[in-house]
Design an enzyme around this catalytic site. Sequence first.
Site, PDB file in Angstrom:
ATOM      1  N   ASP A  22      -1.195  -4.085  -1.891  1.00  0.00           N
ATOM      2  CA  ASP A  22      -1.275  -3.528  -0.539  1.00  0.00           C
ATOM      3  C   ASP A  22      -0.178  -4.091   0.364  1.00  0.00           C
ATOM      4  O   ASP A  22       0.198  -5.257   0.239  1.00  0.00           O
ATOM      5  CB  ASP A  22      -2.662  -3.854   0.042  1.00  0.00           C
ATOM      6  CG  ASP A  22      -2.935  -3.095   1.320  1.00  0.00           C
ATOM      7  OD1 ASP A  22      -2.346  -2.009   1.523  1.00  0.00           O
ATOM      8  OD2 ASP A  22      -3.738  -3.581   2.129  1.00  0.00           O
ATOM      9  N   ASN A  70      -5.609   8.168  -1.934  1.00  0.00           N
ATOM     10  CA  ASN A  70      -4.177   8.255  -1.605  1.00  0.00           C
ATOM     11  C   ASN A  70      -3.650   9.694  -1.612  1.00  0.00           C
ATOM     12  O   ASN A  70      -2.595   9.975  -1.053  1.00  0.00           O
ATOM     13  CB  ASN A  70      -3.328   7.381  -2.537  1.00  0.00           C
ATOM     14  CG  ASN A  70      -3.472   5.892  -2.283  1.00  0.00           C
ATOM     15  OD1 ASN A  70      -3.278   5.068  -3.177  1.00  0.00           O
ATOM     16  ND2 ASN A  70      -3.820   5.519  -1.055  1.00  0.00           N
TER      17      ASN A  70
HETATM   18  C1  FPP Z   1      -0.605   0.372  -0.853  1.00  0.00           C
HETATM   19  O1  FPP Z   1       0.214   0.008   0.229  1.00  0.00           O
HETATM   20  C2  FPP Z   1       0.209   0.806  -1.997  1.00  0.00           C
HETATM   21  C3  FPP Z   1       0.186   2.044  -2.534  1.00  0.00           C
HETATM   22  C4  FPP Z   1      -0.674   3.121  -2.035  1.00  0.00           C
HETATM   23  C5  FPP Z   1       1.085   2.420  -3.656  1.00  0.00           C
HETATM   24  C6  FPP Z   1       1.386   1.341  -4.650  1.00  0.00           C
HETATM   25  C7  FPP Z   1       2.624   1.699  -5.328  1.00  0.00           C
HETATM   26  C8  FPP Z   1       3.552   0.829  -5.795  1.00  0.00           C
HETATM   27  C9  FPP Z   1       3.381  -0.614  -5.821  1.00  0.00           C
HETATM   28  C10 FPP Z   1       4.849   1.316  -6.314  1.00  0.00           C
HETATM   29  C11 FPP Z   1       4.816   2.391  -7.304  1.00  0.00           C
HETATM   30  C12 FPP Z   1       4.373   1.945  -8.632  1.00  0.00           C
HETATM   31  C13 FPP Z   1       3.759   2.776  -9.454  1.00  0.00           C
HETATM   32  C14 FPP Z   1       3.377   2.325 -10.811  1.00  0.00           C
HETATM   33  C15 FPP Z   1       3.413   4.151  -9.022  1.00  0.00           C
HETATM   34  P1  FPP Z   1       0.108   0.816   1.598  1.00  0.00           P
HETATM   35  O2  FPP Z   1       1.066   1.954   1.529  1.00  0.00           O
HETATM   36  O3  FPP Z   1      -1.309   1.206   1.846  1.00  0.00           O
HETATM   37  O4  FPP Z   1       0.603  -0.243   2.632  1.00  0.00           O
HETATM   38  P2  FPP Z   1       0.146  -0.411   4.138  1.00  0.00           P
HETATM   39  O5  FPP Z   1      -1.297  -0.869   4.106  1.00  0.00           O
HETATM   40  O6  FPP Z   1       1.049  -1.471   4.654  1.00  0.00           O
HETATM   41  O7  FPP Z   1       0.338   0.907   4.821  1.00  0.00           O
END
Ligand code: FPP
Length: 243
Positions: A22, A70
């Site tokens: 996250d 998501n």
């Molecule tokens: C959460 O951070 C992360 C995600 C929804 C995506 C995770 C993806 C990766 C680590 C990279 C891609 C890797 C693969 C294998 C697809 P957030 O976007 O919710 O962060 P925030 O809380 O700061 O908004």
Amino acid sequence: MIGNDLETARENLPSHVAIIMDGNGRWAEKRGLLRYFGHDAGMKAMTEIVRYASDMGIGYLSVYAFSTENWKRSEEEVSGIFKLLLIYVDKELDELHRNNCKVNILGDTTGMSRIVLKALEKVREKTKGNTGMIFNICLGYGGRAELARAARSLAGKVADGTIAPGEIDEDAITDALYTGGMPDPDLLIRPGGEKRLSNFMLWQCAYTEFVFCETLWPDFTKEDFDKAITEYEARKRRFGGRK
Ligand code: FPP
């Protein structure tokens, strides 16, 4: 090799580590960048941690890469995450295979493009015989959806007479999950400052130890991973029993 030194130095390595990756969005926003670049940096952090965990001798590593929720994000962000997944597979598959990692995709792939499905199949196929770390990429994953799917599967077995209703016990449910046959996570790490499970491995985390940290996922390093393992090793696990 650092990993092997650590393995021999550590007494109580968790068998299964789960990570909620996250903070990618906030990492990008702090830098005035599009969220895509936060996910890109998150993917690089993931690459490092997968390598490190495998070297360290971790048996199972599960990462929450894309949840059922998501899908509600903008089309631009969703397609960016899947584009990164394709880049990851393209760049890292050979190394994952060389390192003897077996990659599983856990979740519902409905709605993913044919090119993504093809890449996922390629990863699964190439690494299926590997005997090193099991690397679970949770994609289209939600803990409640997983439990509903397990209930449907067990109901189907009751309907066709394979099992009796009275035989549906905890083991039967455990086996019907995406993680069937794997141990529950011993340790769940959540960087990014939030202290919740966000629908990740709800059943499997009944006795999991949680380590939260403020570091945003793209900044999460091997040292942070080490710190989480050390904290885990100091915990006393009783699984509801007495001291
Ligand atoms: C959460 O951070 C992360 C995600 C929804 C995506 C995770 C993806 C990766 C680590 C990279 C891609 C890797 C693969 C294998 C697809 P957030 O976007 O919710 O962060 P925030 O809380 O700061 O908004």
